[in-house]
Design a protein around this motif. Structure first.
Motif, PDB file in Angstrom:
ATOM      1  N   GLY A 250      12.369  20.469   5.700  1.00 39.29           N
ATOM      2  CA  GLY A 250      13.748  20.340   6.200  1.00 39.29           C
ATOM      3  C   GLY A 250      14.140  21.462   7.141  1.00 39.29           C
ATOM      4  N   GLN A 251      13.275  22.452   7.325  1.00 42.60           N
ATOM      5  CA  GLN A 251      13.594  23.539   8.258  1.00 42.60           C
ATOM      6  C   GLN A 251      13.752  22.968   9.681  1.00 42.60           C
ATOM      7  OE1 GLN A 251      14.566  26.469   8.029  1.00 42.60           O
ATOM      8  NE2 GLN A 251      14.048  27.526   9.928  1.00 42.60           N
ATOM      9  N   ILE A 252      12.866  22.018  10.026  1.00 42.44           N
ATOM     10  CA  ILE A 252      13.030  21.302  11.294  1.00 42.44           C
ATOM     11  C   ILE A 252      13.674  19.951  10.963  1.00 42.44           C
ATOM     12  CG2 ILE A 252      11.829  20.229  13.251  1.00 42.44           C
ATOM     13  CD1 ILE A 252       9.681  22.363  12.992  1.00 42.44           C
ATOM     14  N   GLY A 253      14.802  19.688  11.614  1.00 42.10           N
ATOM     15  CA  GLY A 253      15.538  18.448  11.306  1.00 42.10           C
ATOM     16  C   GLY A 253      15.114  17.275  12.171  1.00 42.10           C
ATOM     17  N   TYR A 254      14.652  17.592  13.387  1.00 39.42           N
ATOM     18  CA  TYR A 254      14.286  16.545  14.355  1.00 39.42           C
ATOM     19  C   TYR A 254      13.174  17.101  15.233  1.00 39.42           C
ATOM     20  CZ  TYR A 254      19.284  15.486  13.540  1.00 39.42           C
ATOM     21  OH  TYR A 254      20.516  15.260  13.000  1.00 39.42           O
ATOM     22  N   LEU A 255      12.237  16.233  15.599  1.00 40.42           N
ATOM     23  CA  LEU A 255      11.160  16.661  16.497  1.00 40.42           C
ATOM     24  C   LEU A 255      10.982  15.615  17.600  1.00 40.42           C
ATOM     25  CD1 LEU A 255       8.709  18.578  17.122  1.00 40.42           C
ATOM     26  CD2 LEU A 255       7.324  16.997  15.747  1.00 40.42           C
ATOM     27  N   GLY A 256      11.087  16.065  18.844  1.00 40.27           N
ATOM     28  CA  GLY A 256      10.852  15.175  19.992  1.00 40.27           C
ATOM     29  C   GLY A 256       9.714  15.720  20.831  1.00 40.27           C
ATOM     30  N   LEU A 257       8.651  14.930  20.962  1.00 40.11           N
ATOM     31  CA  LEU A 257       7.475  15.394  21.709  1.00 40.11           C
ATOM     32  C   LEU A 257       7.132  14.421  22.835  1.00 40.11           C
ATOM     33  CD1 LEU A 257       4.900  16.280  18.872  1.00 40.11           C
ATOM     34  CD2 LEU A 257       6.530  17.817  19.984  1.00 40.11           C
ATOM     35  N   ASP A 258       6.803  14.987  23.995  1.00 39.25           N
ATOM     36  CA  ASP A 258       6.184  14.167  25.042  1.00 39.25           C
ATOM     37  C   ASP A 258       4.727  14.589  25.223  1.00 39.25           C
ATOM     38  OD1 ASP A 258       6.299  12.196  27.197  1.00 39.25           O
ATOM     39  OD2 ASP A 258       6.054  13.909  28.549  1.00 39.25           O
ATOM     40  N   VAL A 259       4.363  15.659  24.542  1.00 36.17           N
ATOM     41  CA  VAL A 259       3.008  16.212  24.672  1.00 36.17           C
ATOM     42  C   VAL A 259       2.514  16.559  23.278  1.00 36.17           C
ATOM     43  CG1 VAL A 259       3.210  17.132  27.030  1.00 36.17           C
ATOM     44  CG2 VAL A 259       4.117  18.453  25.134  1.00 36.17           C
TER      45      VAL A 259
END
Ligand code: NAI
Length: 332
Positions: A250-259
């Motif tokens: 839960g430390q990272i709430g959202y992850l958006g990757l293009d790479v």
């Protein structure tokens, strides 16, 4: 000039054929990626045109040089996949396309932010299935949030402009002075300050030995709980295993990757009829708060037109004995 064009897709053929129409270079469009196994396909071509997942370490450059290649024309901004020292030693000129459309990449970063925040990918699936419940789709206003940019070059500045329009507070870290920062309402500060204050962290620096795994367990621990992390730069800026741990805790709430760190074995091919052997990637795509696109942030009409035009201009300059404007190997 004879050009061996690796990793060709139909859109490359379209845009480069149009850009080359009045120049007459002989382009051999090759589908394989450039690797040590395929380098010999360039035999007899003075120019090799390569993309982001082509491999250009010293042994490949040596094969190209022995086959008569003198110019490596990268149709990308990033050049982390080329051994520039070896290229200089072999007398190869390397050019890239440093500014085709920073807007394309900055706008894609915003697309990831908004889609993740408002759960657009999940909402679309629900509506397609006749499920109009909005439970679980609660988002937040971007207005008033703090966005931290790591790297305030062409793309970072462009993104800062857009985010200012959204009413965000924009912080950034960059080792170089950025005279336009204040004009674009960006506050430059240390990496620690950016990580501690940002609701959204977006990466816009190049991949170098210093920036490899810039986002790891330690830097993730210094971010705000529930942070949104966006990476449209290069996959290896992020330690993917540490990011998965961050998502699970839960430390990272959202992850958006293009790479993605190991994208070379996945991206740019239709693998929908095969199993994905990369278990880390498979894990990532099961998480509902993760959104991944396959290295397409550059992929706009405007960007492809400029990439093709700039690359053909570099080849023209080289053919005429001029040092191309975007040479990475020129002295000084
Ligand atoms: P740029 O060269 O204009 O800006 C990069 C900035 O990062 C520079 O200001 C530099 O000083 C800064 N920087 C270097 N080391 C840093 C560090 N340790 N911490 C913070 N900042 C650091 O490059 P541009 O055009 O803005 O592109 C950025 C990156 O975006 C490229 O290197 C490339 O990897 C990636 N890219 C991705 C695309 C995609 O389709 N996903 C398309 C184009 C670029």
């Amino acid at each position: 000039m004879n050009v061996a064009f690796f990793s060709t897709k139909p859109y490359d053929r379209r845009f480069f054929t149009a850009a080359n129409a009045s120049h007459g270079h002989a382009i051999t469009f090759l589908e394989p990626r450039l690797t040590s196994e395929t380098a010999s396909l360039a035999q007899g071509h003075e120019v090799v045109c390569a993309f982001v997942n082509d491999q250009l370490p010293a042994p490949v450059l040596e094969v190209l040089r022995a086959g008569g290649t003198r110019l490596i024309a990268l149709r990308s901004a990033g050049f982390n996949h080329v051994d520039l020292m070896a290229a200089r030693r072999l007398g190869l000129t390397v050019v890239h396309v440093p500014r085709y459309s920073p807007h394309a990449v900055a706008e894609h970063a915003v697309a990831l932010m908004l889609a993740l925040n408002r759960h657009i990918h999940r909402a679309h699936n629900r509506v397609r299935e006749g499920n109009f419940s909005i439970e679980g789709l609660l988002g937040f206003d971007l207005h008033g949030k703090t966005v931290g940019l790591i790297g305030l070059g062409k793309i970072g500045l462009c993104l800062a402009q857009i985010l200012h329009g959204f009413g965000c507070r924009v912080l950034a870290v960059d080792p170089l002075p950025v005279p336009d920062a204040a004009k674009e309402h960006v506050t430059l500060c240390s990496l620690d300050d950016v990580l501690a204050a940002a609701d959204v962290v977006s990466l816009h620096c190049p991949l170098t030995p210093e920036t490899r795994h810039l986002i790891d367990a330690k830097t993730i621990a210094r971010m705000k709980r529930g942070v949104m992390l966006i990476n449209t730069s290069r996959g290896a800026l992020v330690d993917t295993a540490a990011v998965i741990d961050g998502l699970l805790s839960g430390q990272i709430g959202y992850l958006g990757l293009d790479v993605y760190e190991d994208e070379a074995e996945l991206f740019y091919e239709d693998r929908s009829n095969r199993l994905i052997a990369d278990s880390v990637f498979s894990r990532l795509i099961t998480l509902p708060n993760v959104l991944i696109t396959g290295h397409q942030a550059f992929f706009t009409n405007e960007a492809l037109t400029t990439i093709a035009g700039t690359t053909i201009q570099s080849i023209n300059d080289f053919a005429a004995g001029r040092v191309p404007e975007f040479s990475l190997t020129k002295a000084g």
